[in-house]
Write a protein that holds these residues in place. Structure first.
Motif, mmCIF file in Angstrom:
data_model
loop_
_atom_site.group_PDB
_atom_site.id
_atom_site.type_symbol
_atom_site.label_atom_id
_atom_site.label_comp_id
_atom_site.label_asym_id
_atom_site.label_seq_id
_atom_site.Cartn_x
_atom_site.Cartn_y
_atom_site.Cartn_z
ATOM 1 N N GLN A 119 -8.309 -4.041 1.547
ATOM 2 C CA GLN A 119 -7.096 -3.223 1.620
ATOM 3 C C GLN A 119 -6.484 -3.043 0.238
ATOM 4 O OE1 GLN A 119 -6.009 -1.677 4.344
ATOM 5 N NE2 GLN A 119 -4.313 -0.732 3.245
ATOM 6 N N ALA A 120 -6.547 -4.081 -0.592
ATOM 7 C CA ALA A 120 -6.016 -3.979 -1.954
ATOM 8 C C ALA A 120 -6.800 -2.957 -2.765
ATOM 9 C CB ALA A 120 -6.052 -5.344 -2.638
ATOM 10 N N GLU A 158 -5.692 0.444 -1.539
ATOM 11 C CA GLU A 158 -4.347 0.777 -2.033
ATOM 12 C C GLU A 158 -4.407 1.179 -3.511
ATOM 13 O OE1 GLU A 158 -1.448 0.764 -0.405
ATOM 14 O OE2 GLU A 158 -2.029 -0.134 1.517
ATOM 15 N N THR A 159 -5.208 0.474 -4.298
ATOM 16 C CA THR A 159 -5.315 0.782 -5.727
ATOM 17 C C THR A 159 -5.957 2.147 -5.943
ATOM 18 O OG1 THR A 159 -5.543 -1.578 -6.208
ATOM 19 C CG2 THR A 159 -6.181 -0.046 -7.935
ATOM 20 N N LEU A 215 -3.475 4.868 -5.169
ATOM 21 C CA LEU A 215 -2.464 4.983 -6.219
ATOM 22 C C LEU A 215 -3.006 5.717 -7.439
ATOM 23 C CD1 LEU A 215 0.315 4.256 -7.381
ATOM 24 C CD2 LEU A 215 -0.642 2.082 -8.109
ATOM 25 N N GLN A 261 5.949 2.002 -5.457
ATOM 26 C CA GLN A 261 5.700 1.332 -4.190
ATOM 27 C C GLN A 261 6.690 1.765 -3.117
ATOM 28 O OE1 GLN A 261 4.371 -3.059 -2.770
ATOM 29 N NE2 GLN A 261 6.055 -3.011 -4.211
ATOM 30 N N THR A 268 5.202 3.569 0.181
ATOM 31 C CA THR A 268 5.378 2.835 1.426
ATOM 32 C C THR A 268 6.314 3.568 2.372
ATOM 33 O OG1 THR A 268 5.069 0.764 0.207
ATOM 34 C CG2 THR A 268 5.994 0.601 2.411
ATOM 35 N N GLU A 320 4.266 6.251 4.023
ATOM 36 C CA GLU A 320 3.317 5.632 4.949
ATOM 37 C C GLU A 320 4.028 5.227 6.236
ATOM 38 O OE1 GLU A 320 1.636 2.369 2.856
ATOM 39 O OE2 GLU A 320 0.191 3.584 1.744
ATOM 40 N N LEU A 328 -1.099 -7.265 4.822
ATOM 41 C CA LEU A 328 -0.941 -5.917 4.280
ATOM 42 C C LEU A 328 -0.012 -5.930 3.086
ATOM 43 C CD1 LEU A 328 -1.277 -2.847 4.381
ATOM 44 C CD2 LEU A 328 0.549 -2.778 6.102
ATOM 45 N N LYS A 342 -0.794 -4.923 -0.825
ATOM 46 C CA LYS A 342 0.009 -4.001 -1.625
ATOM 47 C C LYS A 342 0.455 -4.664 -2.927
ATOM 48 C CE LYS A 342 1.848 -0.902 1.923
ATOM 49 N NZ LYS A 342 1.395 0.317 1.222
ATOM 50 N N SER A 346 -2.420 -4.720 -5.299
ATOM 51 C CA SER A 346 -2.611 -3.387 -5.864
ATOM 52 C C SER A 346 -1.616 -3.121 -6.989
ATOM 53 C CB SER A 346 -2.453 -2.333 -4.762
ATOM 54 O OG SER A 346 -2.491 -1.028 -5.288
#
Length: 256
Positions: free
Chosen positions: A23-24, A27-28, A31, A86, A90, A93, A112, A116, A119
Motif C-alpha cells: 500500500q505504501a 500511495e507513493t 503521489l 496528504q 486523503t 479519497e 492504511l 500513508k 509514503s
C-alpha cells in the motif's frame, strides 16, 4: 503431470508487513504521478530556494542568504508533503469512498495510515535530497548535529501529518482543499520560512514562534546555520503538536 493441489488457490490475507509495504508503494506512485502535488511538494520549494537565494528580496541578516533559507525551505517541504499534500489527497479519497473500501479490506485501518505515513517519508527523502543538492550548488555550508536534524524532521512530519489527517477526516474535500492551501500560504509567509520572525512585531513573534512550521524552521536553522546542539525548545513544541494532532486525528477522523 503436476501433483494434485499444486495450483490450488490459497485463500487468506498476505502478511501484514507485506500489505503495508504494498500500500505504501501504491500511495507513493500515486503521489509522484500527481502533477499538482509534485508542483506543491517539489517545484515550489525548489523555486523559492533558488529565487530568494539569487535575488536580494528579503533581508536574511549577515552571511549567505542560502544559509538562512535552506533550513526554512526544508521545513516547508515537510509541511507541503505531510500536511498540505496528504490532507488534500486523503480528503478526496474519503469523499470518493476510497477510504471506506480500503477500510473493509484485510488491511487494518491503522495499517492504511501507516502506509500513508511511509509514503510521506519516502517523498520527503526525495525532496530533501533534491533541495540539499540545489542548496549546495548555491553555496550552502551547513553545520551541526545530523541526529538533531533527523529528530526535528521526524517530529515535524508527525506534527504536520496529524494535522493534515485531522483536517481531511473532519472537513469536506472541497473545504480541505481550500483550507490546506490557505494554511500553506499563511505559514509560508508568517512561519519564519523566508521572512525572519524578528521582522514581525514582538507580540506577533511570541505567537508565531509556537507554530509547528516556526519551530521546525527555527530548529533546523539553529542547528544547520549556527551549529547549535539539540534545540530542545523547538523539539518540545513539535512534540506537543504531534501528540495533539495525531491524537485528535485518531479520535475524530471519519472514514465516510
Amino acid at each position: 503431470m503436476s501433483a494434485a493441489g499444486t495450483y490450488t488457490p490459497k485463500p487468506g490475507a498476505a502478511p501484514l508487513p507485506r500489505m503495508i509495504a504494498a500500500q505504501a508503494v501504491l500511495e507513493t506512485k500515486m503521489l509522484l504521478r500527481n502533477g499538482e502535488q509534485l508542483l506543491l511538494t517539489v517545484v515550489i520549494p525548489a523555486l523559492l530556494l533558488v529565487l530568494f537565494s539569487a535575488v536580494d528580496i528579503v533581508d536574511t541578516g549577515t552571511g549567505e542568504a542560502v544559509d538562512f533559507l535552506a533550513p526554512g525551505i526544508l521545513a516547508l517541504a515537510v509541511m507541503s508533503t505531510a500536511f498540505t499534500g496528504q490532507a488534500i489527497a486523503t480528503g478526496f479519497e474519503r469523499r470518493y469512498g476510497v477510504l471506506k473500501r480500503l477500510g473493509a479490506s484485510p488491511l487494518p485501518r491503522w495499517g492504511l495510515m501507516a502506509a500513508k505515513t511511509l509514503s510521506v517519508l519516502v517523498t520527503e527523502v526525495l525532496q530533501i535530497v533534491l533541495l540539499t543538492v540545489i542548496a549546495f550548488a548555491l553555496g550552502w555550508s551547513p553545520h551541526g548535529n545530523p541526529f538533531a536534524v533527523l529528530l526535528l524532521l521526524v517530529l515535524g512530519t508527525a506534527a504536520f501529518s496529524g494535522l493534515g489527517l485531522l483536517m481531511a477526516g473532519t472537513l469536506k474535500a472541497e473545504a480541505t482543499l481550500a483550507a490546506a492551501n490557505l494554511v500553506f500560504l499563511l505559514l509560508l509567509m508568517g512561519g519564519g520560512v523566508i521572512v525572519p520572525l524578528d521582522k514581525f512585531p514582538d507580540a506577533a513573534q511570541s505567537v508565531l514562534g509556537l507554530l509547528p512550521i516556526s519551530a521546525l524552521s527555527d530548529g533546523l536553522r539553529d542547528v544547520l546555520q549556527h551549529g547549535a546542539g539539540m534545540p530542545w525548545g523547538n523539539l518540545g513544541i513539535l512534540a506537543v503538536w504531534a501528540v495533539l494532532g495525531l491524537g485528535a486525528a485518531a479520535r475524530f477522523f471519519r472514514w465516510e
